[in-house]
Design an enzyme around this catalytic site. Structure first.
Site, PDB file in Angstrom:
ATOM      1  N   GLU A  97      62.631  38.778  14.395  1.00 15.75           N
ATOM      2  CA  GLU A  97      62.366  37.619  15.254  1.00 15.75           C
ATOM      3  C   GLU A  97      61.017  37.726  15.934  1.00 15.75           C
ATOM      4  O   GLU A  97      60.609  38.797  16.391  1.00 15.75           O
ATOM      5  CB  GLU A  97      63.425  37.546  16.354  1.00 15.75           C
ATOM      6  CG  GLU A  97      64.780  37.213  15.826  1.00 15.75           C
ATOM      7  CD  GLU A  97      65.815  37.184  16.931  1.00 15.75           C
ATOM      8  OE1 GLU A  97      66.985  37.313  16.601  1.00 15.75           O
ATOM      9  OE2 GLU A  97      65.442  37.067  18.113  1.00 15.75           O
ATOM     10  N   CYS A 110      56.210  36.969  21.689  1.00 16.84           N
ATOM     11  CA  CYS A 110      57.153  38.073  21.870  1.00 16.84           C
ATOM     12  C   CYS A 110      57.457  38.617  20.483  1.00 16.84           C
ATOM     13  O   CYS A 110      58.005  37.902  19.649  1.00 16.84           O
ATOM     14  CB  CYS A 110      58.409  37.533  22.553  1.00 16.84           C
ATOM     15  SG  CYS A 110      59.699  38.775  22.726  1.00 16.84           S
ATOM     16  N   CYS A 117      67.880  48.154  16.112  1.00 21.69           N
ATOM     17  CA  CYS A 117      67.486  49.122  17.141  1.00 21.69           C
ATOM     18  C   CYS A 117      68.539  50.207  17.230  1.00 21.69           C
ATOM     19  O   CYS A 117      69.735  49.947  17.104  1.00 21.69           O
ATOM     20  CB  CYS A 117      67.336  48.431  18.502  1.00 21.69           C
ATOM     21  SG  CYS A 117      66.795  49.560  19.814  1.00 21.69           S
ATOM     22  N   CYS A 121      72.065  49.373  23.450  1.00 17.54           N
ATOM     23  CA  CYS A 121      72.404  48.763  24.746  1.00 17.54           C
ATOM     24  C   CYS A 121      73.539  47.765  24.521  1.00 17.54           C
ATOM     25  O   CYS A 121      73.478  46.951  23.600  1.00 17.54           O
ATOM     26  CB  CYS A 121      71.186  48.066  25.354  1.00 17.54           C
ATOM     27  SG  CYS A 121      69.811  49.202  25.566  1.00 17.54           S
ATOM     28  N   CYS A 124      73.007  43.819  24.234  1.00 12.91           N
ATOM     29  CA  CYS A 124      71.871  43.338  23.451  1.00 12.91           C
ATOM     30  C   CYS A 124      72.275  43.079  21.996  1.00 12.91           C
ATOM     31  O   CYS A 124      72.858  43.957  21.343  1.00 12.91           O
ATOM     32  CB  CYS A 124      70.756  44.378  23.512  1.00 12.91           C
ATOM     33  SG  CYS A 124      69.410  44.070  22.355  1.00 12.91           S
ATOM     34  N   CYS A 361      67.129  38.443  22.853  1.00 14.43           N
ATOM     35  CA  CYS A 361      66.605  39.358  21.847  1.00 14.43           C
ATOM     36  C   CYS A 361      67.626  39.593  20.735  1.00 14.43           C
ATOM     37  O   CYS A 361      68.754  39.974  20.992  1.00 14.43           O
ATOM     38  CB  CYS A 361      66.267  40.648  22.601  1.00 14.43           C
ATOM     39  SG  CYS A 361      66.240  42.125  21.647  1.00 14.43           S
TER      40      CYS A 361
HETATM   41  N1  SAH Z   1      63.736  47.805  23.390  1.00 19.59           N
HETATM   42  C1  SAH Z   1      62.886  47.382  24.427  1.00 19.59           C
HETATM   43  C2  SAH Z   1      62.232  46.041  24.190  1.00 19.59           C
HETATM   44  C3  SAH Z   1      63.065  44.965  23.556  1.00 19.59           C
HETATM   45  S1  SAH Z   1      64.383  44.300  24.547  1.00 19.59           S
HETATM   46  C4  SAH Z   1      63.624  47.380  25.745  1.00 19.59           C
HETATM   47  O1  SAH Z   1      64.838  47.493  25.760  1.00 19.59           O
HETATM   48  O2  SAH Z   1      62.953  47.290  26.774  1.00 19.59           O
HETATM   49  C5  SAH Z   1      63.470  43.340  25.769  1.00 19.59           C
HETATM   50  C6  SAH Z   1      64.259  43.086  27.034  1.00 19.59           C
HETATM   51  O3  SAH Z   1      65.333  42.162  26.789  1.00 19.59           O
HETATM   52  C7  SAH Z   1      64.875  44.343  27.616  1.00 19.59           C
HETATM   53  O4  SAH Z   1      64.636  44.414  28.997  1.00 19.59           O
HETATM   54  C8  SAH Z   1      66.340  44.123  27.322  1.00 19.59           C
HETATM   55  O5  SAH Z   1      67.162  44.838  28.188  1.00 19.59           O
HETATM   56  C9  SAH Z   1      66.481  42.635  27.463  1.00 19.59           C
HETATM   57  N2  SAH Z   1      67.680  42.082  26.827  1.00 19.59           N
HETATM   58  C10 SAH Z   1      68.237  42.460  25.659  1.00 19.59           C
HETATM   59  N3  SAH Z   1      69.339  41.725  25.407  1.00 19.59           N
HETATM   60  C11 SAH Z   1      69.489  40.873  26.443  1.00 19.59           C
HETATM   61  C12 SAH Z   1      70.448  39.874  26.752  1.00 19.59           C
HETATM   62  N4  SAH Z   1      71.466  39.600  25.959  1.00 19.59           N
HETATM   63  N5  SAH Z   1      70.279  39.188  27.908  1.00 19.59           N
HETATM   64  C13 SAH Z   1      69.246  39.457  28.725  1.00 19.59           C
HETATM   65  N6  SAH Z   1      68.308  40.385  28.476  1.00 19.59           N
HETATM   66  C14 SAH Z   1      68.432  41.101  27.346  1.00 19.59           C
HETATM   67 FE1  SF4 Z   2      67.154  48.256  21.703  1.00 17.93          FE
HETATM   68 FE2  SF4 Z   2      68.112  45.996  22.671  1.00 17.93          FE
HETATM   69 FE3  SF4 Z   2      68.329  48.234  24.074  1.00 17.93          FE
HETATM   70 FE4  SF4 Z   2      65.916  47.095  23.773  1.00 17.93          FE
HETATM   71  S1  SF4 Z   2      67.682  46.228  24.837  1.00 17.93           S
HETATM   72  S2  SF4 Z   2      66.443  49.271  23.531  1.00 17.93           S
HETATM   73  S3  SF4 Z   2      66.141  46.258  21.701  1.00 17.93           S
HETATM   74  S4  SF4 Z   2      69.297  47.840  22.106  1.00 17.93           S
END
Ligand code: SAH
Ligand code: SF4
Length: 374
Positions: A97, A110, A117, A121, A124, A361
């Site tokens: 994306e 972005c 990944c 998390c 995510c 994301c």
């Molecule tokens: N892996 C890196 C960058 C990509 S994610 C990181 O985690 O920082 C970019 C941001 O989007 C991160 O702060 C992540 O926690 C947030 N994010 C991911 N999934 C999300 C969701 N479902 N709702 C809100 N923020 C989210």
């Molecule tokens: Fe990976 Fe999503 Fe966690 Fe960022 S927020 S480190 S993309 S799992």
């Protein structure tokens, strides 16, 4: 296999010059080619796409190289016209994306750093899909070029009266890409070398010429990567995804916290700011009833005391694999007030724009994969 071919987007200007000279052409052709790639935003080796590049050079490129343009598999606009999301196809068929955002007059791309990944998390969509592979520098650069090209040719979507692309046509200065955030799919500091190589290409003053302070690398908290960024004095901004201010709460949301505990992470952040003199953005996904109370805000304030910091609050985008809900806007404002009034920490709340196009994301890729399964 096309993957064995030289991808021109993988090369810095010096590397491109070396290659062109090794092919036996004068160095001036390398400069012309570079301009065609990053000023002309050429999308093929054709004479129409690169009129200044001599036919014999183009023939060599056709034979030995590839232009890693990423075809669009899916393209969606948010209903308010401020976000355009692309699902791009890589040479091996994997999808990533890339998002074009236009908030407050700034155009930001972005971009993704990995397919999937490994950090897992829980909230995510990318984390939920698991890790497939790193992106190459060329695949990272290609995403920025894709957005730059989209801005240049921007026209209003069929049937639309106004909206994003109408505004873009009226403001020529907004047709240039100026900001890049590595906040798409993947963990950039898990793919450190490729990301930093791509950053060098994006920053080249004779190319896309993105200023280092307008490139933001967002990390879940990969401590060795943060320390390396500081030691190498990389000219980028750093964003650290915090989400919780105690080790136990953080580890429940961010499994990577078990490997790099909060205490080590904060020590690395302190060291980064001391060595670079730079402020860090701390990201905090706001989940209702989980990490969004004034008491949580006070914990954040204590944790960041004395550090040059800005907190970016992101109300949760719901995903299928996690049943949390986004914080309501009054609670988000209360959180901000605690940070500002009691601790003097500036913060922003990212507007949940484009929720209708699954703007979180990794969500577009998940939706597309689910549609394919049906
Ligand atoms: N892996 C890196 C960058 C990509 S994610 C990181 O985690 O920082 C970019 C941001 O989007 C991160 O702060 C992540 O926690 C947030 N994010 C991911 N999934 C999300 C969701 N479902 N709702 C809100 N923020 C989210
Ligand atoms: Fe990976 Fe999503 Fe966690 Fe960022 S927020 S480190 S993309 S799992």
């Amino acid at each position: 296999m096309s993957t064995a071919r030289l991808n021109l987007y993988d090369l810095t200007r010096e590397e491109l010059r070396d290659r062109v000279v090794r092919w036996g052409f004068p160095a001036v052709h390398a400069a012309t080619l570079w301009n065609a790639l990053y000023l002309g935003l050429a999308d093929s080796f054709s004479a129409e796409a690169m009129p200044e590049v001599p036919p014999k050079v183009r023939a060599r490129l056709e034979a030995e190289a590839m232009l890693g343009v990423l075809p669009t598999a899916l393209e969606t606009d948010s209903s308010d016209g401020f976000t355009r999301k692309y699902l791009l196809t890589l040479a091996d068929g994997a999808k990533i994306e890339t998002v074009l955002m236009r908030f407050t007059g700034r155009v930001t791309a972005c971009i993704s750093s990995q397919v999937g990944c490994a950090m897992g998390c829980v909230f995510c969509a990318t984390g939920q899909m698991g890790y497939t592979r790193h992106l190459t520098p060329g695949e990272i650069v290609a995403q920025a070029v894709h957005v730059a090209r989209a801005l240049r040719v921007a026209a209003p979507p069929a049937g639309a009266e106004g909206g994003e692309f109408h505004v873009l046509r009226e403001k020529p200065e907004e047709r240039r890409l100026r900001n890049v955030v590595l906040m798409g799919m993947g963990e950039p500091l898990h793919n450190y070398d490729a990301v930093m190589h791509a950053v060098e290409i994006l920053r080249d003053a004779s190319g896309l010429a993105l200023a280092g302070e307008r490139i933001t690398v967002s990390t879940v908290g990969v401590v060795p990567g943060i320390l390396r960024l500081a030691a190498e004095k990389r000219p980028v901004h750093l964003a650290v995804s915090l989400h919780a201010a105690t080790q136990a709460e953080r580890a429940a949301l961010v499994p990577a916290a078990r490997k790099w505990p909060l205490e080590e992470l904060m020590a690395a952040c302190r060291s980064y700011s001391e060595q670079t003199g730079r402020r860090i953005f701390y990201e905090w996904t706001l989940i209702e009833g989980k990490n969004d109370s004034p008491a949580h805000a006070r914990q954040v304030g204590e944790l960041l005391r004395g550090l040059p910091a800005q907190v970016n609050l992101i109300p949760l985008n719901p995903t299928t694999g996690y049943d949390g809900a986004p914080t309501r806007s009054d609670a988000a404002k209360a959180f901000q007030r605690v940070l500002g009034d009691e601790f003097g920490i500036p913060s922003t709340v990212r507007q949940r724009r484009g929720i209708d196009i699954a703007a979180g994301c990794g969500q577009l890729a998940t939706t597309a994969a689910e549609e394919q399964k049906v």
